[in-house]
Design a protein around this motif. Structure first.
Motif, PDB file in Angstrom:
ATOM      1  N   ILE A 199       0.653  -1.411  -0.352  1.00  0.00           N
ATOM      2  CA  ILE A 199       0.015  -0.028  -0.297  1.00  0.00           C
ATOM      3  C   ILE A 199       0.948   0.939   0.073  1.00  0.00           C
ATOM      4  O   ILE A 199       1.985   1.153   0.918  1.00  0.00           O
ATOM      5  N   GLU A 200       0.382   1.695  -0.550  1.00  0.00           N
ATOM      6  CA  GLU A 200       1.976   3.230  -1.080  1.00  0.00           C
ATOM      7  C   GLU A 200       0.809   4.660  -0.539  1.00  0.00           C
ATOM      8  O   GLU A 200      -0.175   4.674  -1.154  1.00  0.00           O
ATOM      9  N   ILE A 201       1.532   5.325   0.030  1.00  0.00           N
ATOM     10  CA  ILE A 201       0.194   6.831  -0.137  1.00  0.00           C
ATOM     11  C   ILE A 201       1.585   7.621  -0.514  1.00  0.00           C
ATOM     12  O   ILE A 201       2.644   8.000   0.179  1.00  0.00           O
ATOM     13  N   SER A 202       1.760   8.725  -1.532  1.00  0.00           N
ATOM     14  CA  SER A 202       2.437   9.155  -2.152  1.00  0.00           C
ATOM     15  C   SER A 202       2.264  10.478  -2.829  1.00  0.00           C
ATOM     16  O   SER A 202       0.671  10.595  -2.601  1.00  0.00           O
ATOM     17  N   ASP A 203       2.992  11.347  -2.092  1.00  0.00           N
ATOM     18  CA  ASP A 203       2.788  13.007  -2.355  1.00  0.00           C
ATOM     19  C   ASP A 203       3.484  13.571  -3.423  1.00  0.00           C
ATOM     20  O   ASP A 203       4.340  13.295  -3.444  1.00  0.00           O
ATOM     21  N   ASP A 204       2.393  14.833  -3.886  1.00  0.00           N
ATOM     22  CA  ASP A 204       3.664  15.608  -4.923  1.00  0.00           C
ATOM     23  C   ASP A 204       3.930  17.656  -4.137  1.00  0.00           C
ATOM     24  O   ASP A 204       4.473  18.046  -4.871  1.00  0.00           O
ATOM     25  N   GLY A 205       4.172  16.993  -3.183  1.00  0.00           N
ATOM     26  CA  GLY A 205       4.848  18.219  -1.952  1.00  0.00           C
ATOM     27  C   GLY A 205       6.146  18.421  -1.623  1.00  0.00           C
ATOM     28  O   GLY A 205       7.447  18.411  -2.473  1.00  0.00           O
ATOM     29  N   TYR A 206       6.354  18.797  -0.401  1.00  0.00           N
ATOM     30  CA  TYR A 206       7.988  18.967  -0.278  1.00  0.00           C
ATOM     31  C   TYR A 206       9.135  18.023  -0.355  1.00  0.00           C
ATOM     32  O   TYR A 206      10.036  18.680  -0.736  1.00  0.00           O
ATOM     33  N   GLY A 207       8.543  16.498   0.164  1.00  0.00           N
ATOM     34  CA  GLY A 207       9.598  15.968   0.295  1.00  0.00           C
ATOM     35  C   GLY A 207      10.222  15.828   1.158  1.00  0.00           C
ATOM     36  O   GLY A 207      10.038  17.199   2.075  1.00  0.00           O
ATOM     37  N   GLU A 252       3.587  -3.153  11.911  1.00  0.00           N
ATOM     38  CA  GLU A 252       5.104  -4.243  12.626  1.00  0.00           C
ATOM     39  C   GLU A 252       3.693  -5.404  13.265  1.00  0.00           C
ATOM     40  O   GLU A 252       4.069  -6.214  13.401  1.00  0.00           O
ATOM     41  N   GLN A 253       2.670  -4.974  14.050  1.00  0.00           N
ATOM     42  CA  GLN A 253       1.896  -6.090  14.620  1.00  0.00           C
ATOM     43  C   GLN A 253       1.435  -6.741  13.372  1.00  0.00           C
ATOM     44  O   GLN A 253       0.568  -7.959  14.107  1.00  0.00           O
ATOM     45  N   LEU A 254       0.694  -6.098  12.704  1.00  0.00           N
ATOM     46  CA  LEU A 254       0.187  -7.043  11.241  1.00  0.00           C
ATOM     47  C   LEU A 254       1.181  -7.553  10.884  1.00  0.00           C
ATOM     48  O   LEU A 254       1.546  -8.692   9.017  1.00  0.00           O
ATOM     49  N   ARG A 255       2.782  -7.657  11.001  1.00  0.00           N
ATOM     50  CA  ARG A 255       3.778  -8.550   9.923  1.00  0.00           C
ATOM     51  C   ARG A 255       3.987  -7.871   9.254  1.00  0.00           C
ATOM     52  O   ARG A 255       4.976  -8.465   8.248  1.00  0.00           O
ATOM     53  N   GLY A 256       4.359  -6.124   8.895  1.00  0.00           N
ATOM     54  CA  GLY A 256       4.425  -5.728   7.978  1.00  0.00           C
ATOM     55  C   GLY A 256       5.514  -4.532   8.724  1.00  0.00           C
ATOM     56  O   GLY A 256       5.945  -4.764   9.178  1.00  0.00           O
ATOM     57  N   GLU A 257       5.985  -3.496   6.928  1.00  0.00           N
ATOM     58  CA  GLU A 257       6.924  -2.959   7.397  1.00  0.00           C
ATOM     59  C   GLU A 257       6.755  -1.430   6.550  1.00  0.00           C
ATOM     60  O   GLU A 257       5.638  -1.636   5.941  1.00  0.00           O
ATOM     61  N   VAL A 258       7.014  -0.324   7.240  1.00  0.00           N
ATOM     62  CA  VAL A 258       6.717   1.056   6.366  1.00  0.00           C
ATOM     63  C   VAL A 258       8.145   1.072   6.015  1.00  0.00           C
ATOM     64  O   VAL A 258       9.129   1.064   7.127  1.00  0.00           O
ATOM     65  N   GLU A 259       8.196   1.474   5.023  1.00  0.00           N
ATOM     66  CA  GLU A 259       9.628   2.591   4.597  1.00  0.00           C
ATOM     67  C   GLU A 259       9.138   3.536   3.714  1.00  0.00           C
ATOM     68  O   GLU A 259       8.039   4.107   3.440  1.00  0.00           O
ATOM     69  N   VAL A 260       9.908   4.699   3.938  1.00  0.00           N
ATOM     70  CA  VAL A 260       9.706   6.154   3.119  1.00  0.00           C
ATOM     71  C   VAL A 260      11.088   6.058   2.089  1.00  0.00           C
ATOM     72  O   VAL A 260      11.816   5.973   1.833  1.00  0.00           O
ATOM     73  N   LEU A 261      10.273   7.034   0.832  1.00  0.00           N
ATOM     74  CA  LEU A 261      11.344   7.561  -0.493  1.00  0.00           C
ATOM     75  C   LEU A 261      10.560   8.389  -0.243  1.00  0.00           C
ATOM     76  O   LEU A 261       9.800   9.144  -0.068  1.00  0.00           O
ATOM     77  N   THR A 300      10.612  17.128  -4.859  1.00  0.00           N
ATOM     78  CA  THR A 300       9.194  16.350  -5.636  1.00  0.00           C
ATOM     79  C   THR A 300       8.188  15.770  -4.677  1.00  0.00           C
ATOM     80  O   THR A 300       6.968  15.524  -5.349  1.00  0.00           O
ATOM     81  N   GLY A 301       8.546  15.442  -3.952  1.00  0.00           N
ATOM     82  CA  GLY A 301       7.322  14.463  -3.256  1.00  0.00           C
ATOM     83  C   GLY A 301       7.810  13.159  -2.535  1.00  0.00           C
ATOM     84  O   GLY A 301       9.180  13.251  -2.320  1.00  0.00           O
ATOM     85  N   SER A 302       6.905  12.917  -1.213  1.00  0.00           N
ATOM     86  CA  SER A 302       6.893  11.626  -1.173  1.00  0.00           C
ATOM     87  C   SER A 302       6.779   9.989  -1.063  1.00  0.00           C
ATOM     88  O   SER A 302       5.021  10.387  -1.282  1.00  0.00           O
ATOM     89  N   ILE A 303       6.961   8.938  -0.972  1.00  0.00           N
ATOM     90  CA  ILE A 303       6.336   7.941  -0.983  1.00  0.00           C
ATOM     91  C   ILE A 303       6.377   6.653   0.611  1.00  0.00           C
ATOM     92  O   ILE A 303       7.217   6.455   0.801  1.00  0.00           O
ATOM     93  N   PHE A 304       5.200   6.943   1.562  1.00  0.00           N
ATOM     94  CA  PHE A 304       4.828   6.017   2.566  1.00  0.00           C
ATOM     95  C   PHE A 304       4.557   4.289   1.977  1.00  0.00           C
ATOM     96  O   PHE A 304       3.402   4.367   1.787  1.00  0.00           O
TER      97      PHE A 304
END
Length: 643
Positions: free
Chosen positions: A394-402, A462-471, A476-480
């Motif tokens: 699942i990705e949450i991306s925006d074209d904002g500050y970064g 993490e409780q859902l056995r998942g991980e989150v990373e940030v690009l 230009t923006g960010s992607i979670f």
């Protein structure tokens, strides 16, 4: 106006909740109610003035007047012998006038014969009548009860009422499936008219019923068309209802638990059959395993729901937040049909809400700032979901500050989260924003900026056995990016052994297995067909007894875009693992995501591949940095000695 109506919806929800809680005598938010009524009154006043303007227009006034009157059209063709029966056609028309006002009447004389041939006891006349009346069709029809059998009588509404009939047909709460019944419920025909038309169709079976209604001038074509659409919708709805049944979530959970126990029992039977080496028993257990696997997959699919259920909550959030912050934001939803375990869907809403609010508040710029940067005034926020390598991303991306890496590092040093000489890669720098209390926001808003939330986001995922990373790229923006396992109940695992302990690796994340040659490993790296791969020894990680065997194996795993090797003593094979949660005592143990029960009754730990891959890469990075520093120190000493 839409914003006001949404706020009214919120207030109505409060009222409904108050009724459910048996507190309807208490206004849940009197201040809000007063504000909403004031704003609504403003629009109501505007609406009133518009209505006055409409009445001033004479054409529209006439149209309005005609809509207010029920203007019926009645077509009469009396039976020829009606006078012989002692009935006077004029009496029926006179009685009809008592139901309203006859605004138009036209005599039909086509059947009147030449004067010498006229029989004074025969009726040759017909009438076309317009009646302004509030009476319903049945009442009007009752006027002609005595002559209906032999006369031809058609009662239809004027054209201005057709839409009313269509609306009435569309609004039928429980539409029957037959066309005639739909038209009767819509008050377009009476039961007698339907009976008559069915009689006609009986003699001309090739004519569709709808065509007969139109050709006999009983019902206007648009009304028949609306009734046919309603009939089709009713049929489709019934078909759809037959496809789905509603099942209580608790019953599904019970089914999954029982399937889990069946998997464990099947594994035990399979193990016993292998020990006994009975061919017939082995074949029976093999067939049983295949069936159990199919039942498992079918049961797990029952819990899969589309992520649309979560994504659909965000248009309102974006709308309200962008209005409060005076920002222009367009929300895009991609991959809403992606399916995820129901238990995850329920726990995913809060983490997503935190990330989206942060993106709105800190990510996307104000319109004037965006224009000054050469960006469109309207920012873009995208929520997307897709499957990748046995996981749901699942990705949450925006074209904002970064994200500003320098700013994050300074804040982390100021908070003593890292030392001044710490050498972090980009991934590690961005992970600092998930530290408790960490925030680079210069001001606090009601949406975010308190440093509370992102650590909770990471913990929940993490409780859902998942991980989150940030690009991110500044300007230009960010992607979670959130990566989650497909299911939390039963997985296909790969069984390995280290010393006397057994571990389970999720099979979807295993790329390959190989023997570990001593000459191919060096400083926690292994040469895998010419490529350098970091690895970790599970024996060292979990402090297990030394290996007496000389042979070791390495399992290559991949999580996301990163790969790593896990060194084990023995490769056992595939295994269906029923995931059992760890107790509170082991909740903070790194590298373990759960446990399972083997066919022997022993407990095996399920490895958390996401954490192990990160750990292997972090360890290799630290070692590389240490070697570089040692090399630089040696070089410096050599230069000093040469001087």
């Amino acid at each position: 106006m839409i914003t006001l109506l949404l706020e009214c919806k919120d207030y109505l929800s409060l009222l409904i909740n108050a009724v459910e809680n048996k507190k309807e005598h208490i206004d849940p938010d009197s201040k809000k109610r007063k504000t909403l009524l004031t704003h609504l009154a403003h629009y109501l006043n505007k609406s009133s003035s518009l209505q006055i303007l409409e009445v001033k227009n004479p054409i529209e006034k006439d149209q309005q007047t005609s809509r207010d009157d029920a203007h019926w059209h009645i077509s009469l063709r009396f039976a020829k012998h009606i006078l012989l029966d002692g009935l006077d056609p004029l009496a029926f028309i006179t009685y009809l006038a008592t139901l309203g006002r006859i605004s138009y009447i036209h005599s039909i004389t086509d059947k009147v014969p030449p004067l010498p041939e006229i029989n004074a006891e025969h009726c040759y006349l017909g009438f076309e009548i317009d009646l302004e009346s509030s009476a319903d069709k049945q009442t009007i029809e009752n006027t002609f009860d005595f002559i209906r059998k032999d006369s031809t009588i058609r009662i239809i509404a004027p054209h201005s009422q057709i839409q009313d009939y269509i609306d009435l047909i569309h609004s039928l709460p429980e539409p029957p499936e037959l066309l005639g019944e739909i038209l009767i419920k819509g008050k377009s025909i009476t039961p007698l008219e339907l009976e008559e038309i069915l009689h006609i169709q009986k003699h001309t079976p090739d004519r569709p019923l709808g065509n007969i209604f139109i050709e006999e001038n009983i019902v206007a074509a648009p009304i028949v068309e609306a009734a046919l659409i309603k009939q089709k919708q009713s049929a489709d709805k019934n078909k759809q209802e037959l496809k789905f049944i509603k099942v209580e979530a608790g019953k599904l959970d019970l089914l999954i638990n029982l399937v889990g126990e069946l998997v464990i029992a099947g594994a035990a039977a399979n193990l016993i059959s292998k020990k006994n080496k009975d061919p017939s028993m082995l074949e029976a257990c093999s067939n049983l395993s295949d069936l159990v696997e199919k039942i498992r997959d079918g049961a797990l699919n029952l819990r899969m729901v589309q992520i649309k259920e979560v994504f659909d909550r965000f248009p309102r959030v974006i709308r309200d937040a962008s209005k409060d912050l005076e920002k222009l934001i367009e929300l895009k939803l991609v991959g809403t049909e992606t399916e995820l375990d129901k238990s995850m869907i329920e726990k995913l809403n809060d983490p997503l809400m935190h990330i989206v609010r942060n993106a709105i508040d800190h990510g996307i710029e104000l319109p004037d700032i965006r224009i000054a940067k050469g960006k469109p005034a309207q920012g873009e926020l995208t929520l997307s979901a897709f499957h990748e390598s046995g996981s749901v991303v699942i990705e949450i991306s925006d074209d904002g500050y970064g994200l500003n890496k320098e700013k994050i590092l300074k804040k982390a040093i100021a908070k003593n989260l890292i030392s001044k000489d710490a050498m972090l890669n980009e991934y590690e720098i961005y992970q600092l924003i998930f530290e408790p209390g960490f925030s680079t926001a210069e001001k606090v808003t009601h949406l975010s900026g308190r440093g509370v939330g992102m650590d909770v986001v990471k913990r929940n995922i993490e409780q859902l056995r998942g991980e989150v990373e940030v690009l991110s790229e500044e300007g230009t923006g960010s992607i979670f990016r959130i990566r989650l396992p497909l299911t939390m109940a039963i997985i296909d695992g790969f069984q390995v052994q280290v010393a006397n302990s057994t571990f389970i690796i999720p099979l979807d994340l295993v790329l390959e297995c190989a023997d570990l040659m001593p000459e191919s490993e060096q400083h926690n790296f292994v040469n895998l067909r010419g490529k350098v791969l970091p690895y970790i020894r599970l024996r060292e990680l979990f402090d297990l007894p030394n290996n007496t065997a000389t042979r070791e194996s390495i399992v290559i795993v991949q999580y996301g875009q990163n790969r790593a090797g896990l060194v084990v003593d023995k490769l056992i094979g595939e295994f269906q693992a029923v995931i059992k949660p760890l107790g509170l005592l082991f909740r903070d143990v790194k590298g373990i995501s759960g446990s399972t029960i083997l066919g022997t009754g022993q407990v095996a730990l399920i490895l958390d591949i996401a954490q192990l891959v990160q750990f292997a890469h972090r360890k290799s990075h630290v070692e590389q940095t240490s070697q570089t520093r040692q090399l630089n120190t040696k070089t410096s000493l050599s230069l000093i000695n040469n001087k």
